[in-house]
Design a protein around this motif. Structure first.
Motif, PDB file in Angstrom:
ATOM      1  N   SER A 196       0.822  -1.212   0.000  1.00 45.25           N
ATOM      2  CA  SER A 196       0.000   0.000   0.000  1.00 45.25           C
ATOM      3  C   SER A 196       0.853   1.258   0.000  1.00 45.25           C
ATOM      4  CB  SER A 196      -0.942   0.007   1.211  1.00 45.25           C
ATOM      5  OG  SER A 196      -0.236   0.131   2.429  1.00 45.25           O
ATOM      6  N   MET A 197       2.130   1.151   0.361  1.00 44.45           N
ATOM      7  CA  MET A 197       2.999   2.324   0.345  1.00 44.45           C
ATOM      8  C   MET A 197       3.210   2.860  -1.064  1.00 44.45           C
ATOM      9  SD  MET A 197       5.838   1.326   3.241  1.00 44.45           S
ATOM     10  CE  MET A 197       6.722   2.871   3.013  1.00 44.45           C
ATOM     11  N   CYS A 198       2.929   2.044  -2.065  1.00 42.94           N
ATOM     12  CA  CYS A 198       3.020   2.518  -3.453  1.00 42.94           C
ATOM     13  C   CYS A 198       2.028   3.650  -3.702  1.00 42.94           C
ATOM     14  CB  CYS A 198       2.752   1.368  -4.422  1.00 42.94           C
ATOM     15  SG  CYS A 198       4.027   0.079  -4.424  1.00 42.94           S
ATOM     16  N   GLN A 199       0.930   3.669  -2.928  1.00 43.22           N
ATOM     17  CA  GLN A 199      -0.043   4.753  -3.054  1.00 43.22           C
ATOM     18  C   GLN A 199       0.596   6.089  -2.686  1.00 43.22           C
ATOM     19  OE1 GLN A 199      -2.910   4.112  -4.315  1.00 43.22           O
ATOM     20  NE2 GLN A 199      -3.274   1.939  -3.929  1.00 43.22           N
ATOM     21  N   GLY A 200       1.616   6.026  -1.820  1.00 43.44           N
ATOM     22  CA  GLY A 200       2.241   7.250  -1.342  1.00 43.44           C
ATOM     23  C   GLY A 200       3.144   7.928  -2.348  1.00 43.44           C
ATOM     24  N   ILE A 201       3.348   7.315  -3.492  1.00 46.75           N
ATOM     25  CA  ILE A 201       4.205   7.928  -4.514  1.00 46.75           C
ATOM     26  C   ILE A 201       3.559   9.204  -5.042  1.00 46.75           C
ATOM     27  CG2 ILE A 201       5.229   7.614  -6.796  1.00 46.75           C
ATOM     28  CD1 ILE A 201       5.472   4.633  -6.147  1.00 46.75           C
ATOM     29  N   ASP A 202       2.237   9.160  -5.258  1.00 49.72           N
ATOM     30  CA  ASP A 202       1.556  10.358  -5.774  1.00 49.72           C
ATOM     31  C   ASP A 202       0.254  10.636  -5.033  1.00 49.72           C
ATOM     32  OD1 ASP A 202       0.095   8.235  -6.683  1.00 49.72           O
ATOM     33  OD2 ASP A 202       0.084   8.847  -8.801  1.00 49.72           O
ATOM     34  N   ASP A 203       0.162  10.178  -3.759  1.00 43.18           N
ATOM     35  CA  ASP A 203      -1.028  10.427  -2.961  1.00 43.18           C
ATOM     36  C   ASP A 203      -1.226  11.933  -2.778  1.00 43.18           C
ATOM     37  OD1 ASP A 203      -2.955   8.894  -0.823  1.00 43.18           O
ATOM     38  OD2 ASP A 203      -2.334  10.844  -0.062  1.00 43.18           O
ATOM     39  N   PHE A 204      -2.463  12.404  -2.927  1.00 41.16           N
ATOM     40  CA  PHE A 204      -2.705  13.854  -2.850  1.00 41.16           C
ATOM     41  C   PHE A 204      -2.634  14.371  -1.414  1.00 41.16           C
ATOM     42  CE2 PHE A 204      -6.904  12.392  -1.714  1.00 41.16           C
ATOM     43  CZ  PHE A 204      -7.422  13.388  -0.914  1.00 41.16           C
ATOM     44  N   LEU A 205      -2.730  13.482  -0.437  1.00 38.10           N
ATOM     45  CA  LEU A 205      -2.762  13.912   0.957  1.00 38.10           C
ATOM     46  C   LEU A 205      -1.465  13.606   1.692  1.00 38.10           C
ATOM     47  CD1 LEU A 205      -4.536  15.123   3.214  1.00 38.10           C
ATOM     48  CD2 LEU A 205      -5.247  12.780   3.772  1.00 38.10           C
ATOM     49  N   ILE A 206      -1.038  12.343   1.691  1.00 40.15           N
ATOM     50  CA  ILE A 206       0.161  11.949   2.441  1.00 40.15           C
ATOM     51  C   ILE A 206       1.104  11.174   1.522  1.00 40.15           C
ATOM     52  CG2 ILE A 206       1.055  10.693   4.434  1.00 40.15           C
ATOM     53  CD1 ILE A 206      -1.519  11.052   5.833  1.00 40.15           C
ATOM     54  N   ARG A 207       2.093  11.873   0.989  1.00 35.93           N
ATOM     55  CA  ARG A 207       3.098  11.196   0.182  1.00 35.93           C
ATOM     56  C   ARG A 207       4.178  10.625   1.092  1.00 35.93           C
ATOM     57  NH1 ARG A 207       3.681  14.425  -5.568  1.00 35.93           N
ATOM     58  NH2 ARG A 207       1.425  14.579  -5.959  1.00 35.93           N
ATOM     59  N   ASN A 208       4.956   9.705   0.550  1.00 31.35           N
ATOM     60  CA  ASN A 208       5.919   8.974   1.366  1.00 31.35           C
ATOM     61  C   ASN A 208       6.905   9.866   2.127  1.00 31.35           C
ATOM     62  OD1 ASN A 208       4.848   6.453   0.812  1.00 31.35           O
ATOM     63  ND2 ASN A 208       6.089   6.152  -1.018  1.00 31.35           N
ATOM     64  N   PRO A 209       7.435  10.942   1.540  1.00 26.78           N
ATOM     65  CA  PRO A 209       8.348  11.801   2.322  1.00 26.78           C
ATOM     66  C   PRO A 209       7.667  12.426   3.535  1.00 26.78           C
ATOM     67  CG  PRO A 209       8.615  12.218  -0.022  1.00 26.78           C
ATOM     68  CD  PRO A 209       7.397  11.354   0.127  1.00 26.78           C
ATOM     69  N   ILE A 210       6.399  12.821   3.389  1.00 24.70           N
ATOM     70  CA  ILE A 210       5.660  13.388   4.517  1.00 24.70           C
ATOM     71  C   ILE A 210       5.442  12.314   5.578  1.00 24.70           C
ATOM     72  CG2 ILE A 210       3.475  14.424   5.225  1.00 24.70           C
ATOM     73  CD1 ILE A 210       3.271  15.675   2.477  1.00 24.70           C
ATOM     74  N   LEU A 211       5.095  11.115   5.126  1.00 26.57           N
ATOM     75  CA  LEU A 211       4.879  10.003   6.042  1.00 26.57           C
ATOM     76  C   LEU A 211       6.152   9.714   6.831  1.00 26.57           C
ATOM     77  CD1 LEU A 211       2.441   8.100   6.582  1.00 26.57           C
ATOM     78  CD2 LEU A 211       3.542   6.448   5.078  1.00 26.57           C
ATOM     79  N   ALA A 212       7.285   9.744   6.130  1.00 24.47           N
ATOM     80  CA  ALA A 212       8.568   9.469   6.781  1.00 24.47           C
ATOM     81  C   ALA A 212       8.904  10.543   7.814  1.00 24.47           C
ATOM     82  CB  ALA A 212       9.671   9.372   5.743  1.00 24.47           C
ATOM     83  N   SER A 213       8.638  11.807   7.481  1.00 25.80           N
ATOM     84  CA  SER A 213       8.959  12.884   8.419  1.00 25.80           C
ATOM     85  C   SER A 213       8.094  12.803   9.667  1.00 25.80           C
ATOM     86  CB  SER A 213       8.781  14.248   7.736  1.00 25.80           C
ATOM     87  OG  SER A 213       7.424  14.490   7.418  1.00 25.80           O
ATOM     88  N   MET A 214       6.831  12.412   9.495  1.00 28.43           N
ATOM     89  CA  MET A 214       5.956  12.241  10.655  1.00 28.43           C
ATOM     90  C   MET A 214       6.471  11.121  11.556  1.00 28.43           C
ATOM     91  SD  MET A 214       2.139  12.654   9.020  1.00 28.43           S
ATOM     92  CE  MET A 214       1.502  14.265   8.520  1.00 28.43           C
ATOM     93  N   GLY A 215       6.842  10.006  10.939  1.00 27.43           N
ATOM     94  CA  GLY A 215       7.352   8.889  11.711  1.00 27.43           C
ATOM     95  C   GLY A 215       8.649   9.234  12.427  1.00 27.43           C
ATOM     96  N   ASN A 216       9.530   9.974  11.735  1.00 30.02           N
ATOM     97  CA  ASN A 216      10.811  10.350  12.337  1.00 30.02           C
ATOM     98  C   ASN A 216      10.634  11.293  13.515  1.00 30.02           C
ATOM     99  OD1 ASN A 216      12.209   8.809  10.465  1.00 30.02           O
ATOM    100  ND2 ASN A 216      12.565  10.513   9.067  1.00 30.02           N
ATOM    101  N   SER A 217       9.546  12.074  13.499  1.00 31.76           N
ATOM    102  CA  SER A 217       9.333  13.036  14.583  1.00 31.76           C
ATOM    103  C   SER A 217       9.055  12.336  15.907  1.00 31.76           C
ATOM    104  CB  SER A 217       8.160  13.968  14.240  1.00 31.76           C
ATOM    105  OG  SER A 217       6.910  13.303  14.373  1.00 31.76           O
ATOM    106  N   ILE A 218       8.575  11.111  15.843  1.00 33.32           N
ATOM    107  CA  ILE A 218       8.220  10.404  17.070  1.00 33.32           C
ATOM    108  C   ILE A 218       9.229   9.317  17.439  1.00 33.32           C
ATOM    109  CG2 ILE A 218       6.753   8.671  15.951  1.00 33.32           C
ATOM    110  CD1 ILE A 218       4.853   8.863  18.288  1.00 33.32           C
ATOM    111  N   THR A 219       9.967   8.796  16.459  1.00 30.13           N
ATOM    112  CA  THR A 219      10.888   7.690  16.733  1.00 30.13           C
ATOM    113  C   THR A 219      12.320   8.140  16.969  1.00 30.13           C
ATOM    114  OG1 THR A 219      11.291   7.368  14.358  1.00 30.13           O
ATOM    115  CG2 THR A 219       9.515   6.084  15.365  1.00 30.13           C
ATOM    116  N   LYS A 220      12.589   9.434  16.966  1.00 28.51           N
ATOM    117  CA  LYS A 220      13.954   9.950  17.089  1.00 28.51           C
ATOM    118  C   LYS A 220      14.658   9.357  18.307  1.00 28.51           C
ATOM    119  CE  LYS A 220      16.510  14.309  17.145  1.00 28.51           C
ATOM    120  NZ  LYS A 220      16.397  15.795  17.177  1.00 28.51           N
ATOM    121  N   ASN A 221      15.826   8.761  18.046  1.00 31.67           N
ATOM    122  CA  ASN A 221      16.691   8.170  19.087  1.00 31.67           C
ATOM    123  C   ASN A 221      16.026   7.006  19.825  1.00 31.67           C
ATOM    124  OD1 ASN A 221      18.676  10.158  18.552  1.00 31.67           O
ATOM    125  ND2 ASN A 221      17.660  11.587  19.952  1.00 31.67           N
ATOM    126  N   LEU A 222      14.991   6.408  19.244  1.00 34.66           N
ATOM    127  CA  LEU A 222      14.313   5.285  19.889  1.00 34.66           C
ATOM    128  C   LEU A 222      14.345   4.059  18.986  1.00 34.66           C
ATOM    129  CD1 LEU A 222      11.135   7.144  21.243  1.00 34.66           C
ATOM    130  CD2 LEU A 222      13.119   6.408  22.581  1.00 34.66           C
TER     131      LEU A 222
END
Length: 305
Positions: A196-222
């Motif tokens: 399903s991550m293939c949807q994030g290549i051109d998703d109008f709402l949450i593309r993969n780079p945005i998804l990655a930045s959100m995840g990184n904001s919470i997992t930093k150093n963990l």
């Protein structure tokens, strides 16, 4: 809507306390009046919340306690909003949630948890855990609502936090929620690729780079595989104790597969779990199409209560 400031009855949650399944540091109970001294820098003394209800309350002028006026209730929905752990608030979600309270005829308590990066993990878990613990201890006295049946409800990041909160209740052996209602939860921080991550290549709402930045904001150093981050890594024993769970996800959602992984894990553990996929729907379907969200809420309340 009624704004609430929920006092913290417990010391701040730490990763060590999560790992040791402790309510209090080192297992030693701390009196509520002493917790203010133990708060670390950056922690507020209260958790902000908003009570949404279509029925009237009355307030005792002497104590400040509330109680339903002409009605009674033994169930409460606890709403945990989405927003990628770094955005949104109860004020933004209130227009979405207000029709649910009317339709379900059930009070909804929205928790305004702290956002990253200022409120680093497990800060978001701590905020909702503090509110949940207060509900168990004080809701009957101060709101006039008997918390016999508590439904946890959350979408996206709120779905992850709802799952983590349920896991926390199970591991600490306190009253577990009567049910979970989840919308397209984000549950896997391990970085594993799913179709399903293939949807994030051109998703109008949450593309993969945005998804990655959100995840990184919470997992930093963990450790991203920690069971309170990647909740799918919870043990089979703990998973078997989860309450009835209802999941909704869009067919075009970038994190759609997380919901199916969760469904499989819950069913294999013997949990009453069902999933509804909305064909061609993107992420955040609850915000985009209210009738579907309200239908999911009714389903969750029906099976959980």
């Amino acid at each position: 809507a009624i704004d609430l400031w929920i006092p913290r009855l417990l010391p701040p949650l730490t990763m060590e306390m999560l790992d040791k399944k402790q309510i209090f540091p080192d297992g030693k109970e701390v009196k509520a009046e002493d917790t203010k001294v133990k708060l670390t820098k950056g922690f507020a003394h209260h958790v902000k919340a908003k009570l949404i209800c279509d029925k009237p309350f009355e307030i005792d002028q002497e104590t400040g306690n509330m109680k339903p006026k002409g009605w009674s209730c033994d169930k409460l929905v606890v709403e945990i909003h989405g927003g990628g752990w770094l955005a949104c608030s109860v004020s933004l979600y209130e227009p979405v949630v207000r029709p649910w309270a009317k339709l379900s005829d059930t009070p909804i308590l929205m928790i305004d948890y702290g956002l990253t990066p200022e409120n680093s993990f497990p800060g978001c878990i701590d905020d909702v855990w503090q509110a949940y613990y207060w509900i168990l201890q004080k809701a009957k006295e101060q709101l006039g609502i008997n918390p016999k049946n508590i439904i946890l409800q959350g979408d996206s990041a709120g779905g992850h936090i709802s799952m983590a909160l349920a896991l926390r209740a199970i591991q600490c052996k306190v009253q577990t929620p009567a049910g979970l209602v989840l919308g397209y939860p984000y549950l896997d921080f391990s970085g594993n690729f799913t179709p399903s991550m293939c949807q994030g290549i051109d998703d109008f709402l949450i593309r993969n780079p945005i998804l990655a930045s959100m995840g990184n904001s919470i997992t930093k150093n963990l450790d991203s595989k920690h069971q309170y981050l990647t909740v799918l890594n919870a043990s089979q024993e703990d998973t078997s104790k989860f309450p009835p769970t209802r999941i909704m996800v869009g067919g075009m959602d970038t994190v759609r597969d997380h919901s199916y992984f969760l469904l499989e894990k819950l069913i294999n553990a013997g949990v009453d779990a069902k999933l509804r996929e909305v064909t061609y729907a993107p992420h955040s379907i609850w915000s985009f199409y209210q009738p579907l969200a309200m239908d999911e809420e009714k389903s969750g309340l029906k099976y959980a209560c």
